[in-house]
Scaffold this active site. Structure first.
Site, PDB file in Angstrom:
ATOM      1  CE  LYS A   1      -7.498  -0.149   6.200  1.00 24.57           C
ATOM      2  NZ  LYS A   1      -8.246   0.320   5.037  1.00 24.57           N
TER       3      LYS A   1
ATOM      4  CG  HIS B   1      -1.908   0.978   1.388  1.00 23.66           C
ATOM      5  ND1 HIS B   1      -1.659   2.285   1.713  1.00 23.66           N
ATOM      6  CD2 HIS B   1      -3.259   0.895   1.232  1.00 23.66           C
ATOM      7  CE1 HIS B   1      -2.800   2.962   1.762  1.00 23.66           C
ATOM      8  NE2 HIS B   1      -3.794   2.136   1.472  1.00 23.66           N
TER       9      HIS B   1
ATOM     10  CB  CYS C   1      -3.801   3.191  -1.647  1.00 21.96           C
ATOM     11  SG  CYS C   1      -4.981   4.501  -1.371  1.00 21.96           S
TER      12      CYS C   1
ATOM     13  CG  ASP D   1       0.348  -2.333   6.044  1.00 22.95           C
ATOM     14  OD1 ASP D   1      -0.643  -2.541   6.784  1.00 22.95           O
ATOM     15  OD2 ASP D   1       0.297  -1.652   4.998  1.00 22.95           O
TER      16      ASP D   1
ATOM     17  CD  GLN E   1      -7.164  -4.545   3.987  1.00 30.37           C
ATOM     18  OE1 GLN E   1      -8.121  -5.269   4.272  1.00 30.37           O
ATOM     19  NE2 GLN E   1      -7.325  -3.267   3.675  1.00 30.37           N
TER      20      GLN E   1
END
Ligand code: PLP
Length: 415
Positions: free
Chosen positions: A235, A132, A373, A209, A212
């Site tokens: 999220k 991202h 993104c 990261d 997700q």
């Protein structure tokens, strides 16, 4: 299809869970809303909305400062989230849980605090081709200030990292590795444990990261042995404006604050200022208190279902959707990794993703269109963007069927 589906093995009634999300119970453009943009932002269950309302209605005061009861109550409620996050990701200490405004802010914190202290001309930071933008640009910015350069792990045509290239990239020059756990553009689940172990053999710290990953599966930062881990509240059934940076205590202790101001100090004089202890050293100024409390309730809600159950239900829905979508003529799925989480990116022959997304919206179906993104991912596949259906445990088979019908309608519309 059984609308009141109860999973026999877990005794979970997924339709009852779905009914707790007020946003889903509405029409958009005259059709029942099908919300498949969970990767961008998930919805909040009623308990989270109520908890935030309660704070604003009865409990609002600034945190960490007041001697009065209301402020102490707000502080307790806000700080309680830290322990909930610690348990959720199995961090060793509460001080390792830094409140931020989201994944982007968490990564910027590490890039600035760690990077500006330790990077120098000629150093290399390894990221992957499927990052991202939030895990590319902060490193480029700190690279401009320090002379460090980005090196990129490429991916193959399935959207999987080419791990042999990663091993080739690791060198004396590598000073940091920062990789995405689950790709928001492709759904690929990356072998982050393998990446972390290989980097640690050379004493290179790693940031993952997890924007997700945390909402969809059980993440254990001690098992991963990651040095830093970043994710966002919005999220994972929480509100916007709040997020988490996990960092190993000794590393967080070794780097300077990112932002200066109230709360993050120990003693201030015009000659010299000293810092507060962890985690407050990294938390300057009045924070988004309601959002922090809301995340705590969101975590309670996820735990009441169980992350393993959430992962299993989402895997079931992704398999159902993949099977149905694969049968549509002229539809190509982008990102076909063997290890995939709840994202399905796809293209329709001869129809621009934005045009298709507009028609789907008219049908009450919310999907994401564009580069998500992750422009380098689109460059890799030489495409302008994709349509992306991102699935949550509160979706159901009916949502997927509606998406399939919507796509067929879109094809007819443009035929
Ligand atoms: N990283 C990944 C993988 C994401 O999916 C996102 C958001 O879509 C981000 C980072 C940025 O998250 P935020 O905008 O909450 O900071």
């Amino acid at each position: 299809m059984n609308q009141s589906k109860t999973d026999i093995s877990t005794n979970i009634n997924w339709e009852e869970i779905r009914a707790q999300f007020p946003v889903l119970n509405q029409e958009v453009n005259g059709k029942r809303l099908v919300y498949l943009d969970n990767g961008a932002s998930s919805q909040m269950p009623q308990v989270v909305v109520d908890r935030i309302n309660k704070y604003h209605s009865h409990e609002h005061a600034n945190v960490h400062r007041g001697i009065h009861s209301l402020s102490q109550h707000a502080t307790d409620a806000y700080e309680a989230t830290r322990e909930k996050v610690r348990r959720l990701i199995n961090a060793r200490y509460q001080e390792e849980i830094i409140y931020t405004t989201g994944t982007t802010d968490s990564i910027n914190l590490v890039a600035n605090s760690y990077g500006r202290k330790f990077f120098k001309e000629g150093d290399e930071i390894i990221v992957s081709e499927m990052e991202h933008h939030a895990n590319i640009v902060p490193w480029q910015l700190v690279g401009e200030q320090t002379g460090a350069k980005l090196r990129v792990i490429p991916m193959n045509e399935n959207g999987e990292l080419e791990m042999e290239r990663f091993y080739e990239l690791l060198s004396e020059k590598t000073k940091f590795v920062s990789v995405i756990h689950v790709s928001n553009a492709l759904g690929t689940i990356n072998p982050v444990k393998e990446i972390i172990d290989a980097a640690h053999e050379r004493n290179i710290p790693v940031l993952v990261d997890g924007a997700q990953a945390v909402p969809h599966s059980k993440v254990d930062v001690q098992e991963l042995d990651t040095d830093f881990y970043a994710f966002s509240a919005h999220k994972m059934c929480g509100p916007t404006g709040f997020g988490i940076l996990y960092g190993k205590k000794e590393l967080l202790d070794s780097i300077p604050p990112y932002r200066g101001g109230g709360d993050m100090i120990d003693k201030v004089t015009f000659q010299k200022t000293t810092w507060n202890d962890l985690p407050h050293k990294f938390e300057a100024g009045t924070p988004p208190i309601a959002a922090g409390i809301g995340l705590g309730t969101g975590i309670d809600f996820l735990n009441s279902i169980g992350m393993e159950n959430i992962a299993a239900r989402e895997a079931e829905l992704v398999a159902y959707a993949t099977k149905k979508l694969s049968k549509i003529e002229g539809l190509r799925i982008v990102g076909t990794s063997h290890e995939k989480a709840s994202v399905i990116s796809f293209l329709l022959d001869g129809i621009h993703p934005t045009d298709a997304g507009t028609i789907l919206d008219k049908e009450g179906i919310a999907v994401r269109t564009g580069h998500h993104c992750a422009q380098p991912v689109m460059d890799h596949f030489n495409i302008p963007g994709t349509l992306r259906a991102s699935i949550s445990f509160y979706n159901n088979e009916d949502d997927i069927d509606r998406l399939v019908d919507g796509i067929e309608y879109t094809k007819e519309f443009f035929a």
